[in-house]
Design a protein around this motif. Structure first.
Motif, PDB file in Angstrom:
ATOM      1  N   ALA A 150      -5.869  -0.069  10.010  1.00  0.00           N
ATOM      2  CA  ALA A 150      -4.381  -0.146   9.603  1.00  0.00           C
ATOM      3  C   ALA A 150      -4.047   1.169   8.937  1.00  0.00           C
ATOM      4  O   ALA A 150      -4.822   1.698   7.989  1.00  0.00           O
ATOM      5  N   VAL A 151      -2.850   1.922   8.991  1.00  0.00           N
ATOM      6  CA  VAL A 151      -2.377   3.363   8.437  1.00  0.00           C
ATOM      7  C   VAL A 151      -0.991   3.103   7.859  1.00  0.00           C
ATOM      8  O   VAL A 151      -0.344   1.889   8.268  1.00  0.00           O
ATOM      9  N   PRO A 152      -0.715   3.917   6.768  1.00  0.00           N
ATOM     10  CA  PRO A 152       0.573   3.741   6.042  1.00  0.00           C
ATOM     11  C   PRO A 152       1.840   3.698   7.160  1.00  0.00           C
ATOM     12  O   PRO A 152       1.784   4.316   8.087  1.00  0.00           O
ATOM     13  N   ALA A 153       2.709   3.092   6.852  1.00  0.00           N
ATOM     14  CA  ALA A 153       4.164   2.966   7.419  1.00  0.00           C
ATOM     15  C   ALA A 153       5.260   3.205   6.185  1.00  0.00           C
ATOM     16  O   ALA A 153       4.997   2.380   5.163  1.00  0.00           O
ATOM     17  N   ALA A 154       6.083   4.030   6.435  1.00  0.00           N
ATOM     18  CA  ALA A 154       7.379   3.996   5.459  1.00  0.00           C
ATOM     19  C   ALA A 154       8.588   3.071   5.949  1.00  0.00           C
ATOM     20  O   ALA A 154       9.313   4.064   6.597  1.00  0.00           O
ATOM     21  N   HIS A 155       8.923   1.850   5.564  1.00  0.00           N
ATOM     22  CA  HIS A 155      10.066   1.281   6.003  1.00  0.00           C
ATOM     23  C   HIS A 155      11.077   0.696   4.910  1.00  0.00           C
ATOM     24  O   HIS A 155      10.970  -0.587   4.686  1.00  0.00           O
ATOM     25  N   ASP A 156      11.376   1.162   4.205  1.00  0.00           N
ATOM     26  CA  ASP A 156      11.969   2.606   3.852  1.00  0.00           C
ATOM     27  C   ASP A 156      10.939   3.235   3.055  1.00  0.00           C
ATOM     28  O   ASP A 156      10.773   4.450   2.713  1.00  0.00           O
ATOM     29  N   GLU A 157      10.050   2.432   2.519  1.00  0.00           N
ATOM     30  CA  GLU A 157       9.170   2.924   1.195  1.00  0.00           C
ATOM     31  C   GLU A 157       7.644   2.749   1.573  1.00  0.00           C
ATOM     32  O   GLU A 157       7.346   2.005   2.545  1.00  0.00           O
ATOM     33  N   LEU A 158       6.861   3.450   1.098  1.00  0.00           N
ATOM     34  CA  LEU A 158       5.399   3.341   1.411  1.00  0.00           C
ATOM     35  C   LEU A 158       4.997   2.088   0.526  1.00  0.00           C
ATOM     36  O   LEU A 158       4.600   2.116  -0.653  1.00  0.00           O
ATOM     37  N   LEU A 159       4.919   1.071   1.256  1.00  0.00           N
ATOM     38  CA  LEU A 159       4.266  -0.211   0.536  1.00  0.00           C
ATOM     39  C   LEU A 159       3.144  -0.850   1.402  1.00  0.00           C
ATOM     40  O   LEU A 159       3.117  -0.642   2.563  1.00  0.00           O
ATOM     41  N   PRO A 160       2.374  -1.650   0.706  1.00  0.00           N
ATOM     42  CA  PRO A 160       1.365  -2.038   1.503  1.00  0.00           C
ATOM     43  C   PRO A 160       1.776  -3.441   2.393  1.00  0.00           C
ATOM     44  O   PRO A 160       1.046  -3.708   3.435  1.00  0.00           O
ATOM     45  N   CYS A 161       3.002  -3.696   2.530  1.00  0.00           N
ATOM     46  CA  CYS A 161       3.392  -4.654   3.267  1.00  0.00           C
ATOM     47  C   CYS A 161       3.880  -4.146   4.597  1.00  0.00           C
ATOM     48  O   CYS A 161       4.414  -4.703   5.736  1.00  0.00           O
ATOM     49  N   TYR A 162       3.919  -2.623   4.853  1.00  0.00           N
ATOM     50  CA  TYR A 162       4.314  -1.921   5.985  1.00  0.00           C
ATOM     51  C   TYR A 162       3.120  -1.448   6.464  1.00  0.00           C
ATOM     52  O   TYR A 162       2.800  -0.299   5.788  1.00  0.00           O
ATOM     53  N   VAL A 163       2.792  -1.517   7.569  1.00  0.00           N
ATOM     54  CA  VAL A 163       1.759  -0.725   8.253  1.00  0.00           C
ATOM     55  C   VAL A 163       2.019  -0.152   9.829  1.00  0.00           C
ATOM     56  O   VAL A 163       3.013  -0.856  10.422  1.00  0.00           O
ATOM     57  N   GLY A 164       1.072   0.514  10.262  1.00  0.00           N
ATOM     58  CA  GLY A 164       1.214   1.091  11.710  1.00  0.00           C
ATOM     59  C   GLY A 164      -0.494   0.618  11.971  1.00  0.00           C
ATOM     60  O   GLY A 164      -1.301   0.436  10.893  1.00  0.00           O
TER      61      GLY A 164
END
Length: 280
Positions: A150-164
């Protein structure tokens, strides 16, 4: 309404034929939105599948109708032999009960990878936690024949609930960004993975859409180039009329940058005999 290149029985026939006659190749089918079916050496993965009309039905009588542009590729209960499914975040086009429940009923041993922060939400939405595997940002798990990070994703913010997710299957490394904007340090985090294929959204963000943002096509092309992706495949367009962009800008920028790419239609397959590093 756009009709998929392959749909229903024709799609399933192509999946079975490709995997039986070329098991050593990597096969990728676009399911629409951010969804893909990936098959390699007897393993079948589903990346963020959305195969229902739940959003169109939910918002039909509201001021933000999700009018569908493309017909469904295949009913989820018809997909068999699936060992791993990903959900990058909790938005319904990435975590859809009407897609995942029938999928898991047909594939009861399949594992559904979600961000650890979303485990409780996913269990509630699906009515079960049996098949769920939580993965926190920076964590790696080996699930069957696939290694998932799991890598970070920003949708719109960098939060642990959004990943790539970065997935390693056989000799292949795949990067599925989930929904994301560019964020500081993104290339540095992704470049070490040297992905053979990067699946990237191109629908961008406009205030009037009232949805969280994604990469524009030119941003997706430049990201693929800077992280060393050997091929970029665009997604997250041509599903809903209010939230789409043509791939023209993505194509134009890839051509300018000499970034290899493949643009698929819904229900279409692309097959790679070997990873680019091995001459494919």
């Amino acid at each position: 309404m756009i009709r998929p290149v392959l749909q229903d029985d024709a799609f399933l026939t192509d999946v079975d034929h490709a995997t039986a006659t070329q098991p050593e190749a990597l096969h990728v089918w676009w399911l629409g939105q951010s969804g893909y079916l990936v098959a390699h050496q007897g393993t079948r993965l589903l990346l963020d599948p959305y195969l229902s009309n739940s959003l169109s039905e939910k918002y039909a009588a509201t001021d933000k109708p999700h009018t569908r542009m493309t017909e469904r590729v295949v009913a989820p209960e018809c997909l068999r032999g699936i060992s791993l499914i990903t959900s990058s975040h909790n938005h319904t086009d990435h975590l859809d009960a009407l897609t995942l429940r029938p999928l898991l009923a047909t594939n009861p041993t399949a594992q559904l990878v979600v961000p650890t922060a979303n485990l409780a939400f996913a269990a509630e939405r699906l009515g079960s936690s049996t098949n769920l595997v939580g993965l926190g940002i920076g964590e790696t798990a080996t699930l069957g024949c696939v290694q998932v990070t799991a890598v970070p994703a920003a949708h719109d913010e960098l939060l642990p609930c959004y990943v790539g997710y970065v997935l390693k299957i056989g000799s292949w490394t795949l990067y599925h960004s989930g929904d994301t904007l560019l964020y500081p340090g993104m290339p540095e985090k992704l470049a070490p993975f040297a992905p053979d294929i990067a699946f990237l959204p191109i629908n961008g963000r406009l205030p009037e859409r009232r949805v969280s943002g994604n990469l524009w096509g030119d941003e997706a092309a430049r990201l693929a180039k800077v992280i060393g992706a050997k091929r970029a495949i665009p997604c997250h367009y041509e599903l809903f009329t209010f939230n789409t962009e043509p791939p023209d800008l993505f194509i134009q920028t890839c051509d300018t940058l000499s970034q290899p790419y493949t643009v698929l239609c819904a229900g279409e397959r692309v097959s790679f005999p070997l990873p680019p590093s091995d001459g494919g």
